[in-house]
Design an enzyme around this catalytic site. Sequence first.
Site, PDB file in Angstrom:
ATOM      1  N   TYR A 196       0.988  -1.055  -0.229  1.00  0.00           N
ATOM      2  CA  TYR A 196      -0.006  -0.142   0.071  1.00  0.00           C
ATOM      3  C   TYR A 196       0.778   1.217  -0.067  1.00  0.00           C
ATOM      4  CZ  TYR A 196      -2.899  -3.780   1.790  1.00  0.00           C
ATOM      5  OH  TYR A 196      -3.483  -5.270   1.933  1.00  0.00           O
ATOM      6  N   TYR A 239     -13.385  -6.847   5.043  1.00  0.00           N
ATOM      7  CA  TYR A 239     -12.081  -7.017   4.363  1.00  0.00           C
ATOM      8  C   TYR A 239     -11.558  -8.537   4.419  1.00  0.00           C
ATOM      9  CZ  TYR A 239      -7.283  -6.977   2.770  1.00  0.00           C
ATOM     10  OH  TYR A 239      -5.999  -7.385   2.452  1.00  0.00           O
ATOM     11  N   ASP A 276     -14.570 -15.897   8.343  1.00  0.00           N
ATOM     12  CA  ASP A 276     -12.961 -15.352   7.851  1.00  0.00           C
ATOM     13  C   ASP A 276     -12.498 -15.097   9.373  1.00  0.00           C
ATOM     14  OD1 ASP A 276     -10.617 -14.234   7.481  1.00  0.00           O
ATOM     15  OD2 ASP A 276     -11.726 -12.837   5.892  1.00  0.00           O
ATOM     16  N   LYS A 290      -2.492 -16.088   9.039  1.00  0.00           N
ATOM     17  CA  LYS A 290      -1.704 -15.046  10.324  1.00  0.00           C
ATOM     18  C   LYS A 290      -1.084 -15.777  11.163  1.00  0.00           C
ATOM     19  CE  LYS A 290      -3.963 -10.420   8.975  1.00  0.00           C
ATOM     20  NZ  LYS A 290      -2.909 -10.216   8.329  1.00  0.00           N
TER      21      LYS A 290
END
Length: 422
Positions: free
Chosen positions: A14, A142, A243, A272
């Site tokens: 980003y 997200y 998720d 993660k």
Amino acid sequence: MDTAFDQRHIWHPYTSAINPLPCYPVARADGVYLQLESGERLIDGMASWWAAIHGYNHAALNQAAHEQIDTMAHVMFGGLTHAPAIELCKKLVAMTPEGLERVFLADSGSVSVEVAMKMALQFWACQGNRQKRRFLSPRNGYHGDTFAAMSVCDPVNGMHSLFSDALSPQIFAPAPQTRFNQLWNEDDIAPLAELMEQHHHDIAALILEPVVQGAGGMRIYHPEYLRRCRQLCDEYDILLICDEIATGFGRTGKLFACEHADISPDILCLGKALTGGYMTLAATLCSEDVAMGVCQGSPGVFMHGPTYMGNPLACAVANASLDIIMQGQWQRQVGQIEAQLKKELLPLIKLDAVTDTRVLGAIGVVETHTAVDVARIQQHFVQQGVWIRPFGKLVYIMPPYIISQAQLNQLIGAIKSALQHA
């Protein structure tokens, strides 16, 4: 370290190629500390984007990696298997919510979402129902940066609006509004229920982040919303995908955020913290019904297979990480972090620059009235001896579970000083 080459040639997440944000060169990482090449030691408030839950350079994880690399770093998973993958999948089936019996090992969190969505589509296609090919998702969600995952991220406020014309059109419900500790408002679920009633013939699955919406806004909502989602999916014959890439493995104070609502999804995405932040690895688990449905009829197999699926090195480290989790210390650690965040971070709501503060488990969020200057505030944080990576209006911390009270106090103090001078 050649930081000039880095700035000129290397694209960081980003970041603009025209005006890249500063990057601080890390020479070493130990415990909760990142040591910069210039000598500063920074307390990592981000746990390497929420993954390094046990801290850095952990003896047990190091040992697992060393032992496995001497035996077998990688072998293809097509037609072959190995002990680290089998052991890992046994642990995942045992520790995840009841009913999740099949495990697909993937490369990363975004890929695990792609796999989950593909599972849902193939499930309905193999039942002879190709009409069910859209996904329903709450706004402010997200789910990753790959294309199917992008399509179920928030279509307006998300970071992927540029690609909207190239993405599959999905169905979006208003984001849940009842906060975690508020009295449940039945009106909160009504818009989603209405959309299901109108579109259930077209919807393959509802996909959401249980209880905590992460990079879409760090929003923490009422578990009853999730419980009602499970009921509605059952009523309208829609699969539920949870998720838990960000929330899995204790981050919210429960081992999995689904447990706040005492529900089990049809498909679960993990990533993660799975390897304790050491290596990239993810998993998509599903129920036996979904697995059998996916493999019913032609083509008879699930159509996905990453090259590094089931990487033995990553699986070995993940096993060591899950062994640490199963010792149960995370419950005390996360409980202590939550108590301190509530005591010290929530009062930052009194600062003029702050519009909201919120805490759940080892997650602390400060929301400001206007977007922060990332380069400027990160320079301040480095000067304060901490590493915190804000985005938009959100200054948040999700530290390693091993953080001490004094170290967490330093993180909170750095946020306070930054916003006092905002």
